[in-house]
Structures are given as structure tokens and as C-alpha cells.
Design a protein around this motif. Structure first.
Motif, PDB file in Angstrom:
ATOM      1  N   GLY A 147       0.784  -0.848  -6.536  1.00 63.91           N
ATOM      2  CA  GLY A 147       0.090  -1.962  -7.175  1.00 63.91           C
ATOM      3  C   GLY A 147      -1.282  -1.556  -7.680  1.00 63.91           C
ATOM      4  O   GLY A 147      -1.693  -1.931  -8.782  1.00 63.91           O
ATOM      5  N   ASN A 201       3.933  -0.405  -1.576  1.00 58.78           N
ATOM      6  CA  ASN A 201       3.731  -1.472  -2.561  1.00 58.78           C
ATOM      7  C   ASN A 201       2.253  -1.646  -2.896  1.00 58.78           C
ATOM      8  O   ASN A 201       1.873  -1.850  -4.066  1.00 58.78           O
ATOM      9  N   VAL A 227       6.948   0.666   3.582  1.00 61.09           N
ATOM     10  CA  VAL A 227       7.259  -0.087   2.356  1.00 61.09           C
ATOM     11  C   VAL A 227       6.060  -0.923   1.916  1.00 61.09           C
ATOM     12  O   VAL A 227       5.718  -0.985   0.724  1.00 61.09           O
ATOM     13  N   PHE A 228       5.405  -1.540   2.895  1.00 56.54           N
ATOM     14  CA  PHE A 228       4.255  -2.388   2.572  1.00 56.54           C
ATOM     15  C   PHE A 228       3.111  -1.573   1.969  1.00 56.54           C
ATOM     16  O   PHE A 228       2.528  -1.943   0.945  1.00 56.54           O
TER      17      PHE A 228
END
Length: 340
Positions: free
Chosen positions: A100, A96, A92-93
């Protein structure tokens, strides 16, 4: 009929080339990512296999998945976060971080396209003119560069009178110009050349006549714009209603109208430009019209209906249009040569 839908080798070759190009880009991107990740993970794997944990001890671990996560995070964000240890949270990190970067890249692309479009519009000469009290030249003929040089000479004489120390620093009143065109910038609206071509022609002509660009510079004091002088929207774009002096030099359009009408229409381009200019000036607020407005119209041939297109100044209600028959001047020059 079947031959129309048959693809030949010549038709299939561009498709193959595009396919190979796409595969090459994808392969290159994948190879780059794999290479960077490999450089970050191989030392850790080798260290783990050799039993030397101190050489690749990063965040307290030497496992392969930790090395991949560390390498990818350093590539994307330039740092490392050791607080996230579980695989789902790491996925998930990293997702992101990746999205981004994608969003940031999209915004950078929008800004780049906007700046590029703005710079291209500047180079194309299709932006508005915000100056006031300027001299407007509509059209382009062989005498346009000479006219700009003569206006530059008037400007130079006025500037030289006010270049003294006392007048530059306000200790003495400046000498007023002998004519409004002496201090006014020059705006040229033409659709025969591109902006760069007009700039080059004017720069070379002014350099041959010894005009100092510090006093009269193309781009600052002489502004070229691309547009149709017979188009009302283009006249509004260059601010024709803010001009002090207007000169119509549209002999090229006159010749085109003569050829199109087989000699029936004389001065067609000039009359179209004069009527468009009259519409712009009479539709504008009279307070914005310059009191000393003067319009000089150069005509290729004598015209019986030219006076019908003349008008008075919307602000002073005085005649402001002057007709100049170039054919009469040419006849006068020819007679003078015969006498000589």
C-alpha cells in the motif's frame, strides 16, 4: 580489433563507482530498517531476559517476534493492531501495508512529476496565451525593449486618467484609451532568448525608465513566450488571431537569411513571418479577428516583393499591413547628423 573490446581502468572506474553507490544506498536503507527494528526489539529482549515483563509489556506479550511485528507496524502505519496474533496473518497484514505504501508512493511520484513538468513549462514560456485584444510582437531586436517602454508609457497615461476616486468606483465614466494599444497587454514571441532572459531584460529596461510595475508588470501585462515567429503552430499557440496590433521585428532572422543565401535573399525572415501570420489570420474565423487589426512590418532593406505578401483584414476587408523600411530611417538620421 581486440583493443576495441578491451576494458581499461578508465572504462571500469565508472562501473565500480556506480556499484559502490548502489551498494551504499542499499546498505544505508537496510541499516536504517535494522536500526529502527533493533531499537524496538532490544528493550523487549532485555526485559524478557531479565524477567521484568512490566517494562516492555505491549499487547500482553514480550516475545521477540511480537516485538519485531510491533516495531515494523508502528513504523509503517503509525499504530498497532493487537487482534492479529498468528504469524501467517501478520505476514499478510504487513505485506498489504508495505505494498500500500509502494502504490501510494507511485501515485505521489506521478503527481509530483506532473506538477514539476507543468511548472517547468511555465518557466520555459511554451504555454498558450489565452488573452484577447493584445499587442503581439514577433521577434526581438535592439528596439524591442524601447517599444515595450513606449507602450507602457501610453498605458500609464491612460491608467492615471482613470485612477480618480469617482472613476475607480464607477461613479464617473472612465476615459477611453486614445489607442487600443494603451490598454492592451503585450505578448512577445521570440526564439532568440529564454523566457527568463527576456523577463530580466524588460524588467531592467522598464526600471531604468521609471515605469511602475503596479501599472505595467512583466508576467502580467507583458507576457513573453518562446517560439519561432515563422512557425504557424507557435503563432496559434500565442493566439495571433486574437491580437489587435502586430509588430514584426525580425532583423536577426533577416541577417541570418542574408548570410545563408550569400546576400541573395533580403528580408527573408520578415517575409516568412508575414506569410505565416497571413495564413493564421486568413484561416481563422473572421468573427474572431479584431476590427481594428493593424500589422506593422519592420524591414531591414527595401523589398520589391514585400507588397505581394500584404493582405487585408479577414473581418473588414480593409488593408491592415503597413511596411516600414528601417534602412530609409537610418539614411534620414545620417543626413540629419551631417547637417548638424
Amino acid at each position: 580489433t581486440t583493443e576495441i573490446y578491451t576494458l581499461s581502468l578508465h572504462d571500469a572506474l565508472p562501473i565500480w563507482l556506480l556499484t559502490f553507490k548502489a551498494l551504499g544506498l542499499i546498505t544505508g536503507l537496510a541499516a536504517l530498517i535494522f536500526g529502527v527494528l533493533w531499537m524496538g526489539t532490544v528493550p523487549c529482549v532485555g526485559s524478557d531476559a531479565g524477567g521484568n515483563d512490566d517494562d516492555c509489556n505491549f499487547g500482553g506479550t514480550t516475545k521477540l517476534n511480537d516485538a519485531i511485528y510491533t516495531a515494523f507496524e508502528v513504523i509503517v502505519s503509525g499504530g498497532y493492531n493487537s487482534d492479529i496474533q498468528t504469524v501467517p496473518l501478520r505476514i499478510v497484514f504487513l505485506a498489504n501495508l508495505f505494498f500500500g505504501l509502494v502504490i501510494f508512493g507511485i501515485f505521489v511520484g506521478f503527481i509530483s512529476d506532473a506538477v514539476t513538468g507543468f511548472m517547468e513549462s511555465l518557466s520555459e514560456g511554451k504555454t498558450k496565451v489565452t488573452a484577447k485584444d493584445f499587442t503581439l510582437i514577433l521577434g526581438w531586436n535592439e528596439s524591442t525593449p524601447r517599444l515595450v517602454c513606449q507602450l507602457a508609457f501610453l498605458r500609464r497615461a491612460w491608467i492615471q486618467q482613470n485612477e480618480t476616486f469617482m472613476r475607480q468606483y464607477g461613479l464617473q465614466a472612465k476615459v477611453p484609451p486614445s489607442t487600443p494599444v494603451a490598454k492592451s497587454p503585450i505578448v512577445i514571441l521570440c526564439d532568440q532568448y529564454e523566457k527568463a532572459e527576456m523577463d530580466d531584460l524588460l524588467k531592467s529596461t522598464m526600471a531604468e525608465r521609471g515605469i511602475n510595475p503596479k501599472r505595467t508588470m512583466v508576467g502580467r501585462d507583458v507576457i513573453c513566450r518562446v517560439g519561432d515567429p515563422t512557425n504557424v503552430h507557435d503563432l496559434v499557440r500565442v493566439g495571433a488571431h486574437n491580437a489587435t496590433s502586430v509588430v514584426l521585428m525580425m532583423q536577426v532572422k533577416d541577417a541570418f537569411e542574408v548570410a545563408e543565401s550569400e546576400g541573395q535573399v533580403q528580408n527573408g525572415g520578415t517575409m516568412s513571418g508575414l506569410l505565416a501570420l497571413r495564413y493564421v489570420l486568413t484561416s481563422a474565423d473572421p468573427a474572431t479577428i479584431q476590427p481594428a487589426l493593424r500589422v506593422t512590418v519592420q524591414m531591414s532593406e527595401p523589398s520589391e516583393y514585400a507588397e505581394a505578401a500584404m493582405f487585408v483584414s479577414p473581418r473588414t476587408s480593409l488593408p491592415c499591413v503597413q511596411l516600414c523600411d528601417l534602412s530609409t530611417l537610418q539614411i534620414g538620421r545620417a543626413s540629419c547628423r551631417e547637417r548638424v
